[in-house]
Design an enzyme around this catalytic site. Structure first.
Site, mmCIF file in Angstrom:
data_model
loop_
_atom_site.group_PDB
_atom_site.id
_atom_site.type_symbol
_atom_site.label_atom_id
_atom_site.label_comp_id
_atom_site.label_asym_id
_atom_site.label_seq_id
_atom_site.Cartn_x
_atom_site.Cartn_y
_atom_site.Cartn_z
ATOM 1 N N GLY A 118 -11.619 29.949 12.573
ATOM 2 C CA GLY A 118 -11.246 30.887 11.532
ATOM 3 C C GLY A 118 -10.293 31.941 12.057
ATOM 4 O O GLY A 118 -10.712 33.047 12.400
ATOM 5 N N GLU A 142 -6.544 26.117 23.512
ATOM 6 C CA GLU A 142 -6.110 25.286 22.387
ATOM 7 C C GLU A 142 -4.744 24.672 22.660
ATOM 8 O O GLU A 142 -4.542 23.461 22.510
ATOM 9 C CB GLU A 142 -6.061 26.114 21.109
ATOM 10 C CG GLU A 142 -5.548 25.320 19.907
ATOM 11 C CD GLU A 142 -5.373 26.182 18.662
ATOM 12 O OE1 GLU A 142 -5.360 25.608 17.565
ATOM 13 O OE2 GLU A 142 -5.241 27.408 18.796
#
Length: 404
Positions: free
Chosen positions: A134, A250
Site C-alpha cells: 500500500g 523491490e
C-alpha cells in the site's frame, strides 16, 4: 572474506536427494503446469502444487538464506547457490514467492522487532500468507511522500482511512504493508508504516482491468479500519526510512526478474532467436534472413547478457555488504528497458501471428507473446517509474544537484 559454506558437495548430495523425493513428477512431465501455478493462472491448490509448496515451506528452502529460527533455510550463500543449481537441473521452480519474499520479508528481517518477526516471518516462509503493498495513491505516485491516507491514534489502535492504487495482488492478499500519514504537519517525517489485515472490516479491493486482459493491479479503499498499535512497523513517523529500504529490495528483485526472460507465464515462450528462426527464416549462411532485425537482436542480446552479469555481481556485492543500494534504481531502469525490447522483438519476429488475441488461427505461444508485450509496457512504471529511477541515480549515485 568469501563465504564458501563448508562442504558444499555434501550439501549438494543432500539437496539432490531431497528434491528427487519431493519435487512432483507431474511438474517434470509438464513444465507449463508449473509455470501456470507460479503465475497464479491456475488452481494452486492442486494436490501436487500444494504438496510442493508445503514441502519447500517446511524445509525453509523457499527462503534459503533467511534465519532458521523463524523457519528459513539458514543456508550459506554457497549452499543456496548449490540448491538453485540442483533445482534448475530438474526444472524445479521455487513455489514460495510474492511480495512477502521479495520486499517485506527482507525489510522485516532488518528492521522488525522480535515480536513482529515471530508473528509474520513464518507465514511468508511457508507460503501461507500473501502480502500486498500500500504505497501509491491517486495523486501521490511519483511524489509518494505527499500521500494522504491517514491513521488516527485512537488509544489502543489506529483508525485508517484513505485509498491506495496499483496495489498488485490486493484481491488475493491476506495482509498489506502500508504507508499512512500520522502527522499532518510534516511531509516525510509524518509518515508511518502499518501492517494491515486485508480481511478487517472497512477494507475494499477493486481490481483494475489492463489492456492485456488481466487484472494484477487494484484500487484499495480503507474506511475506518482498526489496526492494532502492535502492527506499527518501525518508529512512529519514521516510516519513510523503512519505506525507502523496502523500495530498494523491490527494485533489486524486479530488475533481476525483468532481465532474465519471460517469467510468470503460463505458456512458455520461445526466445527471440528461436522466434526469428521459425518465423523469419535463415539465409544461406544460417543467419536470420532479415538483416535489420538481426542487428537489433544482436544489440539486444548483448545488452541483456551484460545486464544479467551486472545483476549477479550486484547481488553478490549486496549480500557481502549492507543489502541493496541506490544502484538498484539503475538495475530497475535497465531491466525494464531490456524486457520491453525483448517482448517487442519477439512479436516483430512472429509478424502478424503475434497480433492475435484469441482463436484457433493463433498458437498459445503467439497469443501469450502479444499479451506479454502489452503487459510489459507497465515494466517502466511499476516499482518506480523510469523517470524516478533516473532521478535517484542522478542524485544518489552520481551526486548531481537536485534540479528543483
Amino acid at each position: 572474506m568469501a563465504d564458501f559454506g563448508g562442504d558444499t558437495e555434501a550439501f549438494r548430495a543432500e539437496a539432490r536427494s531431497w528434491l528427487e523425493a519431493n519435487f512432483p513428477e507431474s511438474f517434470r512431465r509438464d513444465p507449463s503446469r508449473q509455470l501456470a501455478v507460479a503465475a497464479g493462472l491456475a488452481d494452486d491448490e492442486t494436490p501436487d502444487a500444494k504438496a510442493w509448496r508445503k514441502a519447500m515451506g517446511e524445509k525453509g528452502w523457499g527462503t534459503p538464506t533467511w534465519p532458521a529460527e523463524y523457519g528459513g533455510g539458514g543456508l550459506s550463500r554457497a549452499e543456496a547457490r548449490v540448491l538453485q543449481e540442483e533445482m534448475t537441473r530438474i526444472g524445479a521452480r521455487n513455489p514460495i514467492g510474492g511480495m512477502g519474499v521479495m520486499m517485506f520479508g527482507p525489510t522485516l528481517i532488518e528492521y522488525g522487532t522480535p515480536a513482529l518477526k515471530a508473528q509474520h516471518l513464518p507465514g511468508i516462509i511457508k507460503g501461507e500468507v500473501r502480502w500486498c503493498q500500500g504505497y501509491s495513491e491517486p495523486g501521490s505516485g511519483s511524489d509518494l511522500a505527499s500521500l494522504q491516507t491517514k491513521a488516527v491514534d485512537m488509544g489502543d489502535h489506529y483508525l485508517v482511512s484513505g485509498s491506495k492504487i496499483w496495489t498488485s495482488g490486493a484481491n488475493h492478499a491476506d495482509r498489506c504493508f502500508c504507508l499512512v500519514r500520522t502527522d499532518q504537519s510534516k511531509k516525510h517525517e509524518g509518515i508511518s508504516f502499518l501492517l494491515i489485515d486485508m480481511t478487517d472490516p472497512g477494507v475494499e479491493v477493486r481490481p483494475i482491468l489492463l489492456i492485456n486482459g488481466t487484472s494484477p493491479f487494484c484500487e484499495t479503499f480503507f474506511t475506518d479500519v482498526k489496526v492494532p498499535k502492535d502492527q506499527l512497523f518501525g518508529p512512529l513517523n519514521g516510516g519513510w526510512t523503512v519505506a525507502k529500504r523496502l523500495l530498494q529490495f523491490e527494485r533489486d528483485n524486479i530488475s533481476a526478474g525483468l532481465g532474465g526472460g519471460n517469467i510468470g507465464q503460463a505458456t512458455p515462450l520461445p526466445t527471440v532467436i528461436e522466434a526469428a528462426r521459425d518465423y523469419v527464416g535463415l539465409d544461406e549462411t544460417g543467419r536470420v534472413a532479415d538483416t535489420d532485425l538481426r542487428r537489433r537482436m544482436t544489440d539486444h542480446l548483448m545488452e541483456a547478457r551484460a545486464f544479467q552479469l551486472t545483476v549477479r555481481r550486484a547481488a553478490d556485492e549486496a549480500k557481502s555488504n549492507q543489502g541493496p543500494s541506490n544502484a538498484a534504481s539503475i538495475m530497475k531502469y535497465a531491466g525494464a528497458k531490456i524486457a520491453q525490447e525483448r517482448n517487442e522483438l519477439l512479436c516483430e519476429a512472429m509478424g502478424t501471428q503475434a497480433l492475435g488475441w484469441d482463436g484457433e488461427a493463433y498458437s498459445p505461444a503467439e497469443i501469450t507473446a502479444f499479451r506479454t508485450m502489452l503487459r510489459s509496457k507497465a515494466n517502466s512504471i511499476e516499482g518506480g517509474t523510469s523517470e524516478i529511477n533516473l532521478n535517484v541515480v542522478s542524485k544518489r549515485v552520481l551526486g548531481l544537484p537536485d534540479p528543483k
